[in-house]
Design a protein around this motif. Sequence first.
Motif, PDB file in Angstrom:
ATOM      1  N   ALA A 118      39.738  12.912  61.166  1.00 26.79           N
ATOM      2  CA  ALA A 118      38.962  13.965  60.531  1.00 26.79           C
ATOM      3  C   ALA A 118      39.713  15.285  60.615  1.00 26.79           C
ATOM      4  O   ALA A 118      40.711  15.418  61.326  1.00 26.79           O
ATOM      5  CB  ALA A 118      37.612  14.100  61.230  1.00 26.79           C
ATOM      6  N   GLY A 119      39.230  16.266  59.870  1.00 29.61           N
ATOM      7  CA  GLY A 119      39.719  17.617  60.046  1.00 29.61           C
ATOM      8  C   GLY A 119      39.418  18.113  61.445  1.00 29.61           C
ATOM      9  O   GLY A 119      38.626  17.508  62.185  1.00 29.61           O
ATOM     10  N   GLU A 120      40.068  19.209  61.826  1.00 27.29           N
ATOM     11  CA  GLU A 120      39.855  19.779  63.148  1.00 27.29           C
ATOM     12  C   GLU A 120      39.757  21.296  63.049  1.00 27.29           C
ATOM     13  O   GLU A 120      40.252  21.910  62.095  1.00 27.29           O
ATOM     14  CB  GLU A 120      41.003  19.416  64.095  1.00 27.29           C
ATOM     15  CG  GLU A 120      41.054  17.955  64.474  1.00 27.29           C
ATOM     16  CD  GLU A 120      42.172  17.648  65.464  1.00 27.29           C
ATOM     17  OE1 GLU A 120      42.031  16.669  66.214  1.00 27.29           O
ATOM     18  OE2 GLU A 120      43.171  18.391  65.496  1.00 27.29           O
ATOM     19  N   ALA A 121      39.152  21.893  64.036  1.00 25.97           N
ATOM     20  CA  ALA A 121      39.140  23.338  64.221  1.00 25.97           C
ATOM     21  C   ALA A 121      39.544  23.618  65.663  1.00 25.97           C
ATOM     22  O   ALA A 121      39.376  22.771  66.546  1.00 25.97           O
ATOM     23  CB  ALA A 121      37.759  23.922  63.935  1.00 25.97           C
ATOM     24  N   VAL A 122      40.090  24.793  65.888  1.00 23.33           N
ATOM     25  CA  VAL A 122      40.493  25.196  67.229  1.00 23.33           C
ATOM     26  C   VAL A 122      39.384  26.056  67.822  1.00 23.33           C
ATOM     27  O   VAL A 122      39.038  27.108  67.279  1.00 23.33           O
ATOM     28  CB  VAL A 122      41.827  25.965  67.208  1.00 23.33           C
ATOM     29  CG1 VAL A 122      42.198  26.411  68.612  1.00 23.33           C
ATOM     30  CG2 VAL A 122      42.930  25.091  66.612  1.00 23.33           C
ATOM     31  N   VAL A 123      38.838  25.602  68.937  1.00 19.58           N
ATOM     32  CA  VAL A 123      37.742  26.295  69.613  1.00 19.58           C
ATOM     33  C   VAL A 123      38.196  26.583  71.040  1.00 19.58           C
ATOM     34  O   VAL A 123      38.390  25.663  71.828  1.00 19.58           O
ATOM     35  CB  VAL A 123      36.449  25.443  69.628  1.00 19.58           C
ATOM     36  CG1 VAL A 123      35.299  26.227  70.262  1.00 19.58           C
ATOM     37  CG2 VAL A 123      36.088  24.988  68.224  1.00 19.58           C
ATOM     38  N   GLY A 124      38.402  27.846  71.363  1.00 18.33           N
ATOM     39  CA  GLY A 124      38.848  28.201  72.703  1.00 18.33           C
ATOM     40  C   GLY A 124      40.157  27.540  73.077  1.00 18.33           C
ATOM     41  O   GLY A 124      40.347  27.137  74.231  1.00 18.33           O
ATOM     42  N   GLY A 125      41.072  27.383  72.116  1.00 17.80           N
ATOM     43  CA  GLY A 125      42.363  26.769  72.378  1.00 17.80           C
ATOM     44  C   GLY A 125      42.370  25.262  72.346  1.00 17.80           C
ATOM     45  O   GLY A 125      43.419  24.644  72.527  1.00 17.80           O
ATOM     46  N   LEU A 126      41.207  24.645  72.117  1.00 17.39           N
ATOM     47  CA  LEU A 126      41.101  23.185  72.096  1.00 17.39           C
ATOM     48  C   LEU A 126      40.792  22.720  70.679  1.00 17.39           C
ATOM     49  O   LEU A 126      39.946  23.299  69.998  1.00 17.39           O
ATOM     50  CB  LEU A 126      39.991  22.726  73.042  1.00 17.39           C
ATOM     51  CG  LEU A 126      39.812  21.216  73.181  1.00 17.39           C
ATOM     52  CD1 LEU A 126      40.902  20.645  74.078  1.00 17.39           C
ATOM     53  CD2 LEU A 126      38.437  20.887  73.754  1.00 17.39           C
ATOM     54  N   ARG A 127      41.474  21.666  70.251  1.00 22.31           N
ATOM     55  CA  ARG A 127      41.192  21.076  68.947  1.00 22.31           C
ATOM     56  C   ARG A 127      39.893  20.278  69.016  1.00 22.31           C
ATOM     57  O   ARG A 127      39.728  19.414  69.882  1.00 22.31           O
ATOM     58  CB  ARG A 127      42.333  20.152  68.522  1.00 22.31           C
ATOM     59  CG  ARG A 127      43.610  20.890  68.132  1.00 22.31           C
ATOM     60  CD  ARG A 127      44.755  19.908  67.975  1.00 22.31           C
ATOM     61  NE  ARG A 127      45.932  20.539  67.421  1.00 22.31           N
ATOM     62  CZ  ARG A 127      46.271  20.536  66.134  1.00 22.31           C
ATOM     63  NH1 ARG A 127      45.484  19.921  65.263  1.00 22.31           N
ATOM     64  NH2 ARG A 127      47.354  21.134  65.709  1.00 22.31           N
ATOM     65  N   CYS A 128      39.009  20.566  68.071  1.00 18.22           N
ATOM     66  CA  CYS A 128      37.717  19.888  68.031  1.00 18.22           C
ATOM     67  C   CYS A 128      37.546  19.244  66.655  1.00 18.22           C
ATOM     68  O   CYS A 128      37.708  19.914  65.633  1.00 18.22           O
ATOM     69  CB  CYS A 128      36.576  20.876  68.277  1.00 18.22           C
ATOM     70  SG  CYS A 128      36.595  21.615  69.931  1.00 18.22           S
ATOM     71  N   PRO A 129      37.238  17.960  66.591  1.00 23.69           N
ATOM     72  CA  PRO A 129      37.176  17.276  65.299  1.00 23.69           C
ATOM     73  C   PRO A 129      35.905  17.580  64.517  1.00 23.69           C
ATOM     74  O   PRO A 129      34.851  17.869  65.085  1.00 23.69           O
ATOM     75  CB  PRO A 129      37.222  15.800  65.708  1.00 23.69           C
ATOM     76  CG  PRO A 129      36.582  15.777  67.056  1.00 23.69           C
ATOM     77  CD  PRO A 129      37.001  17.054  67.727  1.00 23.69           C
ATOM     78  N   PHE A 130      36.038  17.487  63.173  1.00 22.65           N
ATOM     79  CA  PHE A 130      34.866  17.500  62.308  1.00 22.65           C
ATOM     80  C   PHE A 130      34.081  16.206  62.574  1.00 22.65           C
ATOM     81  O   PHE A 130      34.673  15.131  62.733  1.00 22.65           O
ATOM     82  CB  PHE A 130      35.255  17.494  60.837  1.00 22.65           C
ATOM     83  CG  PHE A 130      35.993  18.710  60.341  1.00 22.65           C
ATOM     84  CD1 PHE A 130      36.381  19.741  61.188  1.00 22.65           C
ATOM     85  CD2 PHE A 130      36.307  18.824  58.989  1.00 22.65           C
ATOM     86  CE1 PHE A 130      37.058  20.855  60.717  1.00 22.65           C
ATOM     87  CE2 PHE A 130      36.988  19.919  58.494  1.00 22.65           C
ATOM     88  CZ  PHE A 130      37.366  20.949  59.353  1.00 22.65           C
TER      89      PHE A 130
END
Length: 382
Positions: free
Chosen positions: A305-317
Amino acid sequence: MGILSPAERLIAAADPSEPVETGALTVDLGALAANWRQLAARADGAECGAVVKADGYGLGQGAVMRALVKAGCRTFFVANLLEGETARALAPDAVIYVFDGVAPGCAPRLAAAGLRPCIGSFAELEEWAATGALLGRRLEAAIHVDTGMNRLGFPPGDAAEAAARSSGVAPTLIMSHFLSAQLPDAPVNDRQIAAFDAARAHFPGVPASIAASSGVFLPQRPHFNLVRPGYALYGGNPTPGAANPMRPVARLSARIVSVRDLAVGDTVGYDGVFMAQRPTRVATIGAGYADGLPISATAAPGKAAGEAVVGGLRCPFVGRVSMDYVVLDVTDAPREAAQRGAWVELLGDMIEVEELASRARTIGYEVLTRLGRRYARRYLGG
C-alpha cells in the motif's frame, strides 16, 4: 485565570500561520531552478529549455515559469494553445513551442500570441503557411519528425518533402521524441538518433532537439542544439534504476483529522477491504483521490500500500483510498506525532514521487500532474 479545558488549550495554542486546509503542497522553486541549471550544465553547450505543460506538471505554471525565467531559461514548451497563451503572458520575450501543432482553427490565435507550433503534418504546414500569407510574413514553427513514437510528427520518409514544402513558413527547430530514453541500453535509442540525423539533414542550419529529461542522460549525449527537460525539472528521476540526480521540488503533507482504536476483526473503509488482525490504532488524514492520491495506492493481495511518514516512521495506508480521506495504521508511531491536528508527510525526503507512484502502480508524471487544487500551496525560494 482558570484552568483551561483541552479544547481551550488547543484553541489558545493554534498557530494562525497554519493553513486551514487539511492538505499542504510546498513547492521548492530554488530546487526547481537548481535542477534546471544542472541540466543546462550537462547539455554540452546546447540550450536548455523547459517543458511547463499541464500547469507546470501540477505545481503551478505561473510560479514555475517565473522561477525558470529568473534562472535564465528562455525557451518553453507547452501542450496546447491555451497553455501557450498563458505562457506568453508570463514570459513576453520567451520562445514558446506548442506540441499540439496547429490544431484546426487555432492558427490565428497561435500567431497573435507569437507561439511556434510543432508542425507534424502537411495539413498543419499548409494552414500555418496560409495564415502567414494573410499576415504578410512567414510564421515561425518547429518541424516535428516521428522517429518511432507513432503519435505526432512527419514520418522520416516525408522529411524531404516537408522541407521542400516549408518555404511558406520559417522553421526554427527540427525535433523528435525518444520513446525509451529512460532505458539507456535500449537499441531503439540508436535507431531513433540515426533516423533523426537523416531527417534533419534536409533542414540545414535549423537547430535540432530530440532529448527530453532522460535523453539528457543518455550515453550517446544526443543534445544537439536544444534539450527540453520536463519531469526532471520537478524532481522526477530521469535515470530509473539509478540514484535520482535531481533535487526534490514537491513536498506533500496532510493533516490528521481523526484517530481511533480498532479491535481485532474491525474493518476500515468502503467494502471493509482491511480487517484488523491485532489491536490497531488508525489515523484518518484529510486527503484522498480528489487530491491526487491514487485509489490504486490501496493495499491489494501481493501489492504494498501507499505510506505516509508519521513522526519519522512509515505508516501504511489501510482500507480503500477514498475521495477525501486516507486511513493510516499508526499503531507503532509515536503517540505525540499521531494525534488529531498533526501533519504527516506523503512526499518529501523519505518518500520520493517515484516511490508513491510505484506503490500506486502508476508513474511519477501522473502523481505530479494530478495533485489537487484543494491543497494549501506554498512556494519557497521564488
